[in-house]
Enzyme design. Sequence first.
Site, mmCIF file in Angstrom:
data_model
loop_
_atom_site.group_PDB
_atom_site.id
_atom_site.type_symbol
_atom_site.label_atom_id
_atom_site.label_comp_id
_atom_site.label_asym_id
_atom_site.label_seq_id
_atom_site.Cartn_x
_atom_site.Cartn_y
_atom_site.Cartn_z
ATOM 1 N N PRO A 90 0.937 -1.549 -0.010
ATOM 2 C CA PRO A 90 -0.242 -0.337 0.518
ATOM 3 C C PRO A 90 1.180 1.114 0.183
ATOM 4 C CG PRO A 90 -0.708 -1.519 1.249
ATOM 5 C CD PRO A 90 0.364 -1.769 1.094
ATOM 6 N N GLU A 117 1.235 -8.853 8.207
ATOM 7 C CA GLU A 117 1.630 -7.077 8.363
ATOM 8 C C GLU A 117 2.863 -6.686 7.550
ATOM 9 O OE1 GLU A 117 -1.046 -6.340 10.328
ATOM 10 O OE2 GLU A 117 0.069 -8.794 10.879
ATOM 11 N N ARG A 155 -1.436 -7.430 -21.474
ATOM 12 C CA ARG A 155 -1.881 -6.800 -22.715
ATOM 13 C C ARG A 155 -1.333 -5.583 -23.585
ATOM 14 N NH1 ARG A 155 -4.799 -2.671 -21.660
ATOM 15 N NH2 ARG A 155 -7.085 -3.367 -23.635
ATOM 16 N N ASP A 170 -9.203 1.516 -25.697
ATOM 17 C CA ASP A 170 -9.643 1.464 -24.699
ATOM 18 C C ASP A 170 -9.811 2.359 -23.122
ATOM 19 O OD1 ASP A 170 -10.100 -1.060 -25.465
ATOM 20 O OD2 ASP A 170 -9.584 -1.368 -23.779
#
Length: 250
Positions: A90, A117, A155, A170
């Site tokens: 994160p 953790e 992709r 896209d």
Amino acid sequence: MKIDILTLFPEMFVSPFNASIIKRARERNLIEINTINIRDYSRNKHHTVDDTPFGGGAGMVMMPEPLFECFDHLKEMRGGQLGRVIMMCPQGQPFTQEYAKELAREEHLVLVCGHYEGIDERVRENLITDEISIGDYVLTGGELPAMVVVDAVSRMIPGVLGEAASAEEDSFYHGLLEYPHYTKPREYRGLAVPDILLSGHHENIRRWRRRQSLLRTLERRPELLKGVELSKEDKKVLRELLELLQGLEL
Ligand code: 4GX
């Protein structure tokens, strides 16, 4: 491209990488995905990979030894040098389409998936080149983010998407949100397809789609417009849409 994924849960990757476009890309040898179980590199009797944090506190931390050992083995396997070594966490750099395109140009990627953790800081300082976050929420491990990165990067590798389907059209490729899509039948349960798409007038269709993209972006993600190259026509349409929306919202 070769992708090595270091994880405590290699079984999580089986189904997602054995379906659809990623499966086809692997069959065509456009990508080669190799999962490595970090636990195989634990040298103690119970194959422990985590321990309590120094300094106290809740939860467990992944130990440095299995990861360093795993890297030694990986370096040998890959002829001494590794490509980018990416940890999912994160605290990492936000993952974007631009980031995916950049990684798609690499020959070799190593993805490190943490659990619990987190991972002993010495791993991050000495083995990791990139840290990526897929968004501001907390997951139970780095495995799902690694799948997201593999999917988005794959992709963008030439040949992975079919001939007709192009990555260019896209969403996000030009920074705007996609226009709405329709297919047959032209009327379903009384729900009609916009006439313009059936008109065969290619220039009008192009203008309608561009207008829809601009409208959606303005309504849903106006902050994206800052990063988009807008033509004179786009700006005229945007001014018109803004006036229209203001009229409705007042
Ligand atoms: N985008 N997580 C990783 C364990 C962890 C913590 C620190 C290494 C260092 C996440 C995300 C995410 C939860 C994956 C914590 N590993 N990863 N995990 N959002 O939430 O990438």
